[in-house]
Write a protein that holds these residues in place. Structure first.
Motif, PDB file in Angstrom:
ATOM      1  N   PRO A   1       0.867   2.884  -5.643  1.00 42.22           N
ATOM      2  CA  PRO A   1       1.962   3.843  -5.468  1.00 42.22           C
ATOM      3  C   PRO A   1       2.851   3.479  -4.276  1.00 42.22           C
ATOM      4  CG  PRO A   1      -0.216   4.902  -5.273  1.00 42.22           C
ATOM      5  CD  PRO A   1      -0.461   3.491  -5.561  1.00 42.22           C
ATOM      6  N   TYR A   2       4.115   3.652  -4.431  1.00 47.97           N
ATOM      7  CA  TYR A   2       5.120   3.373  -3.386  1.00 47.97           C
ATOM      8  C   TYR A   2       5.068   1.933  -2.879  1.00 47.97           C
ATOM      9  CZ  TYR A   2       5.357   8.419  -3.447  1.00 47.97           C
ATOM     10  OH  TYR A   2       5.488   9.710  -3.855  1.00 47.97           O
ATOM     11  N   LYS A   3       4.669   0.998  -3.738  1.00 47.74           N
ATOM     12  CA  LYS A   3       4.508  -0.355  -3.216  1.00 47.74           C
ATOM     13  C   LYS A   3       5.847  -0.991  -2.840  1.00 47.74           C
ATOM     14  CE  LYS A   3       4.270  -2.686  -7.682  1.00 47.74           C
ATOM     15  NZ  LYS A   3       3.487  -3.621  -8.492  1.00 47.74           N
ATOM     16  N   LYS A   4       6.915  -0.625  -3.536  1.00 47.81           N
ATOM     17  CA  LYS A   4       8.221  -1.200  -3.196  1.00 47.81           C
ATOM     18  C   LYS A   4       8.653  -0.746  -1.811  1.00 47.81           C
ATOM     19  CE  LYS A   4      10.526  -2.482  -7.414  1.00 47.81           C
ATOM     20  NZ  LYS A   4      11.308  -1.987  -8.524  1.00 47.81           N
ATOM     21  N   THR A   5       8.485   0.530  -1.559  1.00 41.08           N
ATOM     22  CA  THR A   5       8.828   1.056  -0.243  1.00 41.08           C
ATOM     23  C   THR A   5       7.981   0.347   0.818  1.00 41.08           C
ATOM     24  OG1 THR A   5       8.961   3.124  -1.427  1.00 41.08           O
ATOM     25  CG2 THR A   5       9.253   3.222   0.950  1.00 41.08           C
TER      26      THR A   5
ATOM     27  N   ARG B   1       9.089  -3.187   1.542  1.00 37.09           N
ATOM     28  CA  ARG B   1      10.322  -3.287   2.318  1.00 37.09           C
ATOM     29  C   ARG B   1      10.084  -2.880   3.770  1.00 37.09           C
ATOM     30  NH1 ARG B   1      13.241  -0.737  -2.609  1.00 37.09           N
ATOM     31  NH2 ARG B   1      13.544  -2.616  -3.825  1.00 37.09           N
ATOM     32  N   VAL B   2       9.218  -1.890   3.957  1.00 39.08           N
ATOM     33  CA  VAL B   2       8.926  -1.436   5.315  1.00 39.08           C
ATOM     34  C   VAL B   2       8.224  -2.537   6.118  1.00 39.08           C
ATOM     35  CG1 VAL B   2       7.491   0.187   6.625  1.00 39.08           C
ATOM     36  CG2 VAL B   2       8.951   1.015   4.789  1.00 39.08           C
ATOM     37  N   ILE B   3       7.456  -3.379   5.415  1.00 33.14           N
ATOM     38  CA  ILE B   3       6.778  -4.493   6.090  1.00 33.14           C
ATOM     39  C   ILE B   3       7.759  -5.296   6.926  1.00 33.14           C
ATOM     40  CG2 ILE B   3       5.681  -6.725   5.662  1.00 33.14           C
ATOM     41  CD1 ILE B   3       4.312  -5.492   3.296  1.00 33.14           C
ATOM     42  N   LEU B   4       8.964  -5.460   6.401  1.00 34.97           N
ATOM     43  CA  LEU B   4       9.952  -6.286   7.099  1.00 34.97           C
ATOM     44  C   LEU B   4      10.275  -5.739   8.490  1.00 34.97           C
ATOM     45  CD1 LEU B   4      12.608  -7.598   4.609  1.00 34.97           C
ATOM     46  CD2 LEU B   4      10.918  -8.858   5.892  1.00 34.97           C
TER      47      LEU B   4
ATOM     48  N   LEU C   1       3.409 -12.860   9.713  1.00 35.49           N
ATOM     49  CA  LEU C   1       2.972 -12.330   8.421  1.00 35.49           C
ATOM     50  C   LEU C   1       4.002 -11.443   7.705  1.00 35.49           C
ATOM     51  CD1 LEU C   1       0.687 -12.482   6.439  1.00 35.49           C
ATOM     52  CD2 LEU C   1      -0.428 -10.590   7.602  1.00 35.49           C
ATOM     53  N   PRO C   2       4.700 -10.543   8.398  1.00 34.30           N
ATOM     54  CA  PRO C   2       5.582  -9.635   7.642  1.00 34.30           C
ATOM     55  C   PRO C   2       6.577 -10.364   6.755  1.00 34.30           C
ATOM     56  CG  PRO C   2       5.402  -8.906   9.902  1.00 34.30           C
ATOM     57  CD  PRO C   2       4.703 -10.220   9.832  1.00 34.30           C
ATOM     58  N   PHE C   3       7.302 -11.302   7.344  1.00 32.31           N
ATOM     59  CA  PHE C   3       8.291 -12.015   6.534  1.00 32.31           C
ATOM     60  C   PHE C   3       7.615 -12.839   5.438  1.00 32.31           C
ATOM     61  CE2 PHE C   3      11.041 -15.745   5.809  1.00 32.31           C
ATOM     62  CZ  PHE C   3      12.100 -15.086   5.240  1.00 32.31           C
TER      63      PHE C   3
END
Lengths: 288, 377
Positions: free
Chosen positions: A115-119, A122-125, A164-166
């Protein structure tokens, strides 16, 4: 169009001539760019061979006339080989950890129903947007409490937090370009989920993994902020920190700095040169 | 070997809205039967197939393969084979490794799996391609490789998800034959999904026509063509599709029913099923309709809108008050576009459908029983 204006004249030239001129112009732009990029590297290389007493003569001898290895000898008398070893371990650790974590994480984000994986992806960035200095001070406190300060594993972990984030985001994007039907067909054929990932999806994601490893290598190899805060004793130093030790209280040892910098830069050349053919090969593999 | 689907339901949740893909369908696919699911895009045919394969989990319902409940079994434990629309040959393996891959997964040693891969490659007439990579193959060669990969491990059934839709017409016919050859040789059930009704008619033993997650009709190609259960099946099967003319029942006596449409009356032999004043749909296949330039001769008159060539025949489109009528059985030469014509057909060829539910009320005596060949397209 008439030949009165310069543009009109240009379009009256034969296509072949125009193409030639165009190519020359492009090459000219390329050459200018190349000179701008390569000149500092050349200067570094040249300076490392110039005897120390000539360093500040004006005009500066851009081509060493009586080349000497004096600066290299002086550099090797320090702990540079130890730092070199540390840097290699540090970079290898960061590259391995980043590539493995980003590949698994990116696959999970692309394929699993979270759930909410797209969000989330993007937040990872956001993690990438923090400057290292902002992260490293809390890390210093935290790392000291869990007792991994002044150790290579500790600094590898800390640096991976910045790469890691990028990388994760990149692998997430990359796995989305690998058609799911490859894995589905593998599943029907008889593969377990992990087998389908390992034997089918992973080979197709190779170019992405190589991009991630080059990216994390570049960050780790040139990292300064996090190592300088987390590595306190100079037996654990990496090259970038060692380089700074050539700046002494009342003088800067330019010759030695340049010699050490040359040693620092060489492996990156080989790393990227070695991997670039894999990048090309990888791109061929994804095209069917 | 049989496949049974019991009240299969599948819904997808996208945010707050729930999308119903398959609405409780039942299917029974017999041993060595070639069974086709056909229907327009988004009708749930692919979802049904993917549920059988195990790539989707049904919301409710049951799937049995050989009387064994596989509803919750992982796809790799079902022993089925599937062909995908995009073929899904692994680009990083050459042809022989692609074909032998299912055997590798099953832990068969290298020599034996290459041996068997070569055998099926011979069968598919691609022995010279074994060392090539999928990127170097033509469309037809890729299809053959993909078929070889599905037969190499002797699966319990074959599932095919529009495998021919990306091929050109000529190649389609060629690969279609290969698929049928493989099916006959393997003697296993094949479930085939397509949106192309002519493909379904020419390949299948039985067909299920789907729409909006429901099965609208199941039967052999002849049954679906000659005695369609409802207007949807009637309109979907056959190309060009059946003409529908709205009408009303005006009289009902002595085993005869009179239907009026566009001011024209038709008398049909029918004892029950309709009441006076019922709304009905008259269905008539274009293959049974003729167009003549004598406006007095036919049933309806209208303007000849279009005349085009379809294969060896000409297709005429005639504008009538509430729509158009397509006619494929043209006898008269020299018909001109734009002229007024009349439409001719035999009352015996009429299908009658309920005007509200669309269910079939009456079919003509089947063409085969009348000693005529069914004009399948």
């Amino acid at each position: 169009m008439s030949a009165d204006t310069p543009i009109g004249y240009w379009y009256q030239l034969p296509y072949q001539t125009r193409k030639k001129v165009y190519n020359w112009l492009l090459n000219l732009v390329l050459a200018v760019g190349l000179v701008i990029v390569l000149f500092p590297i050349y200067w570094m290389l040249a300076t490392s061979f110039i005897p120390p007493e000539q360093l500040f003569s004006v005009p500066n001898p851009l081509v060493p006339t009586n080349a000497t290895l004096e600066s290299y000898v002086a550099v090797l008398e320090t702990d540079v080989l130890l730092w070199y070893k540390n840097t290699v371990i540090f970079a290898a650790g960061v590259v391995t950890l980043t590539t493995v974590a980003a590949t698994l994480g990116g696959y999970g984000l692309a394929r699993l129903d979270i759930p909410y994986k797209k969000t989330f992806a993007r937040v990872i960035l956001f993690g990438y947007m923090f400057p290292p200095i902002l992260l490293s001070i809390p890390m210093f406190i935290f790392w000291r409490q869990i007792g991994i300060i002044n150790s290579l594993p500790g600094v590898i972990l800390a640096q991976t937090a910045t790469t890691l984030p990028f990388s994760l985001w990149l692998m997430w994007q990359f796995f989305q370009t690998v058609p799911y039907s490859y894995e589905e067909s593998a599943r029907v054929i008889g593969c377990s989920r992990f087998q389908a990932f390992y034997e089918v999806a992973l080979p197709l994601a190779k170019p992405g993994m190589i991009a991630v490893s080059i990216f994390s290598f570049a960050i780790a190899w040139g990292a300064y902020t996090i190592p300088t805060i987390l590595l306190t004793s100079n037996s654990k130093w990496v090259l970038t920190l060692g380089l700074y030790s050539f700046t002494q209280a009342e003088s800067v040892l330019w010759g030695q700095i340049m010699a050490a910098s040359t040693l620092l830069v060489l492996p990156t050349f080989f790393f990227v040169y070695y991997l670039q053919k894999y990048i090309l090969r990888g791109f061929r593999a994804t095209r069917i | 070997m049989t496949i049974v689907v019991n009240s299969l339901r599948k819904t997808y949740t996208a945010g707050a809205t729930e999308h119903l893909a398959v609405d409780g369908i039942d299917l029974e696919i017999g041993p060595d039967e070639f069974f086709t699911l056909v229907g327009p895009s988004g009708c749930g045919k692919s979802t049904t197939l993917r549920c059988i394969a195990g790539l989707e989990t049904p919301t409710s319902g049951q799937i049995l393969v050989d009387d064994e409940d596989v509803t919750d079994t992982a796809p790799n434990k079902r022993g089925l084979a599937m062909m995908f629309q995009d073929i899904a040959l692994y680009p990083h393996m050459n042809v022989i490794d692609n074909i032998a891959y299912p055997l590798k997964v099953r832990g068969i040693d290298k020599e034996e799996r290459y041996e068997r891969a070569r055998e099926v490659a011979d069968l598919m007439q691609i022995p010279e391609l074994l060392k090539k990579y999928p990127g170097e193959l033509s469309g037809g060669q890729r299809q053959r490789t993909a078929i070889a990969r599905t037969i190499v491990y002797d699966p319990r059934a074959f599932l095919m998800d529009e495998p021919l839709s990306d091929l050109d017409a000529q190649l389609k016919v060629e690969i279609r034959k290969e698929i049928q050859r493989v099916h006959e040789r393997a003697e296993k059930p094949t479930v085939y999904v397509t949106h192309d009704q002519s493909e379904a008619l020419s390949m299948s033993d039985r067909i299920a026509v789907m729409n909006d997650g429901n099965i609208m009709g199941v039967g052999t190609p002849d049954e679906l063509y000659e005695e369609p259960e409802n207007t949807f099946v009637a309109g979907f099967i056959g190309n060009p599709s059946m003409n529908f003319i709205p009408g009303t029942v005006t009289d009902r006596s002595n085993g005869l029913v009179t239907v009026e449409a566009y001011g024209e009356e038709f008398e049909l032999e029918l004892t029950d099923g309709v009441q006076e004043d019922d709304a009905v749909e008259i269905g008539i296949r274009p293959e049974r309709v003729n167009v003549v330039s004598d406006t007095e001769a036919g049933r309806f008159t209208g303007r000849l809108e279009l005349i085009e060539r379809v294969g060896d025949r000409r297709l005429a489109t005639v504008d009538v008050p509430d729509g158009e009528i397509r006619a494929l059985n043209l006898r008269e030469r020299g018909l001109q576009q734009g002229e007024d014509v009349s439409v001719v057909f035999d009352t015996n060829d009429i299908h009658l459908f309920d005007g509200k539910t669309g269910d079939a009320i009456k079919h003509p005596v089947t063409y085969s029983k009348r000693g005529e060949a069914a004009q399948l397209d």
